[in-house]
Design a protein around this motif. Structure first.
Motif, PDB file in Angstrom:
ATOM      1  N   ILE A 132      -9.776   7.190  -2.419  1.00 33.82           N
ATOM      2  CA  ILE A 132      -8.694   6.239  -2.181  1.00 33.82           C
ATOM      3  C   ILE A 132      -7.936   6.708  -0.952  1.00 33.82           C
ATOM      4  N   ARG A 133      -7.144   5.834  -0.397  1.00 33.26           N
ATOM      5  CA  ARG A 133      -6.295   6.196   0.737  1.00 33.26           C
ATOM      6  C   ARG A 133      -4.858   6.250   0.251  1.00 33.26           C
ATOM      7  N   VAL A 134      -4.191   7.358   0.518  1.00 33.96           N
ATOM      8  CA  VAL A 134      -2.795   7.520   0.119  1.00 33.96           C
ATOM      9  C   VAL A 134      -1.940   7.773   1.353  1.00 33.96           C
ATOM     10  N   ARG A 135      -0.702   7.352   1.247  1.00 37.95           N
ATOM     11  CA  ARG A 135       0.258   7.552   2.333  1.00 37.95           C
ATOM     12  C   ARG A 135       1.570   8.008   1.694  1.00 37.95           C
ATOM     13  N   PRO A 136       2.170   9.093   2.182  1.00 39.19           N
ATOM     14  CA  PRO A 136       3.437   9.540   1.591  1.00 39.19           C
ATOM     15  C   PRO A 136       4.546   8.535   1.890  1.00 39.19           C
ATOM     16  N   LEU A 137       5.427   8.355   0.941  1.00 39.15           N
ATOM     17  CA  LEU A 137       6.559   7.471   1.147  1.00 39.15           C
ATOM     18  C   LEU A 137       7.569   8.179   2.047  1.00 39.15           C
ATOM     19  N   ALA A 193      -0.512  19.145   4.194  1.00 40.21           N
ATOM     20  CA  ALA A 193       0.337  17.983   3.962  1.00 40.21           C
ATOM     21  C   ALA A 193      -0.380  16.702   4.375  1.00 40.21           C
ATOM     22  N   VAL A 194      -0.226  15.663   3.584  1.00 39.44           N
ATOM     23  CA  VAL A 194      -0.808  14.362   3.911  1.00 39.44           C
ATOM     24  C   VAL A 194      -0.023  13.802   5.092  1.00 39.44           C
ATOM     25  N   PRO A 195      -0.703  13.407   6.183  1.00 36.25           N
ATOM     26  CA  PRO A 195       0.007  12.892   7.353  1.00 36.25           C
ATOM     27  C   PRO A 195       0.710  11.560   7.054  1.00 36.25           C
ATOM     28  N   GLU A 196       1.691  11.246   7.870  1.00 39.44           N
ATOM     29  CA  GLU A 196       2.486  10.026   7.703  1.00 39.44           C
ATOM     30  C   GLU A 196       1.627   8.766   7.665  1.00 39.44           C
ATOM     31  N   GLN A 197       0.560   8.729   8.466  1.00 34.91           N
ATOM     32  CA  GLN A 197      -0.306   7.547   8.504  1.00 34.91           C
ATOM     33  C   GLN A 197      -1.240   7.482   7.308  1.00 34.91           C
ATOM     34  N   GLY A 198      -1.304   8.537   6.512  1.00 36.83           N
ATOM     35  CA  GLY A 198      -2.107   8.544   5.302  1.00 36.83           C
ATOM     36  C   GLY A 198      -3.412   9.292   5.476  1.00 36.83           C
ATOM     37  N   ALA A 199      -4.118   9.444   4.367  1.00 40.92           N
ATOM     38  CA  ALA A 199      -5.388  10.163   4.373  1.00 40.92           C
ATOM     39  C   ALA A 199      -6.256   9.654   3.238  1.00 40.92           C
ATOM     40  N   GLU A 200      -7.557   9.763   3.438  1.00 37.07           N
ATOM     41  CA  GLU A 200      -8.503   9.418   2.394  1.00 37.07           C
ATOM     42  C   GLU A 200      -8.721  10.657   1.542  1.00 37.07           C
ATOM     43  N   VAL A 201      -8.541  10.491   0.234  1.00 35.52           N
ATOM     44  CA  VAL A 201      -8.657  11.616  -0.696  1.00 35.52           C
ATOM     45  C   VAL A 201      -9.531  11.211  -1.874  1.00 35.52           C
ATOM     46  N   ALA A 202     -10.003  12.194  -2.616  1.00 43.44           N
ATOM     47  CA  ALA A 202     -10.778  11.913  -3.826  1.00 43.44           C
ATOM     48  C   ALA A 202      -9.880  11.221  -4.835  1.00 43.44           C
ATOM     49  N   ASP A 203     -10.386  10.184  -5.477  1.00 41.71           N
ATOM     50  CA  ASP A 203      -9.622   9.467  -6.492  1.00 41.71           C
ATOM     51  C   ASP A 203      -9.505  10.363  -7.720  1.00 41.71           C
ATOM     52  N   ALA A 204      -8.329  10.959  -7.891  1.00 42.25           N
ATOM     53  CA  ALA A 204      -8.111  11.904  -8.974  1.00 42.25           C
ATOM     54  C   ALA A 204      -6.779  11.624  -9.658  1.00 42.25           C
ATOM     55  N   THR A 205      -6.644  12.151 -10.838  1.00 42.77           N
ATOM     56  CA  THR A 205      -5.419  11.975 -11.608  1.00 42.77           C
ATOM     57  C   THR A 205      -4.198  12.464 -10.832  1.00 42.77           C
TER      58      THR A 205
END
Length: 66
Positions: free
Chosen positions: A7-12, A25-37
């Motif tokens: 999934i792709r996540v982006r910090p608020l 740290a996840v960059p401001e523009q977001g990053a693709e990460v493993a879909d995990a709990t």
């Protein structure tokens, strides 16, 4: 991002979220990460947003110049 295990996540705004494996740290523009709990919990806590496919495509577009 066609891989269903990622999934792709982006910090608020104002949040610093580190990947639990790499500790980077996840960059401001977001990053693709493993879909995990872990990422689902961060989203529920309001630390990150899970970016859907349409939002990713829009965020990659260059802003219009005036």
């Amino acid at each position: 991002m066609s891989d269903p295990t990622h999934i792709r996540v982006r910090p608020l705004p104002g949040r610093l979220v580190r990947d639990p494996i790499t500790r980077v740290a996840v960059p401001e523009q977001g990053a693709e990460v493993a879909d995990a709990t872990f990422w689902r919990r961060r989203a529920l806590a309001g630390d990150v947003e899970i970016v859907r496919g349409d939002a990713v495509a829009k965020s990659k577009r260059k802003p219009k110049e005036a």
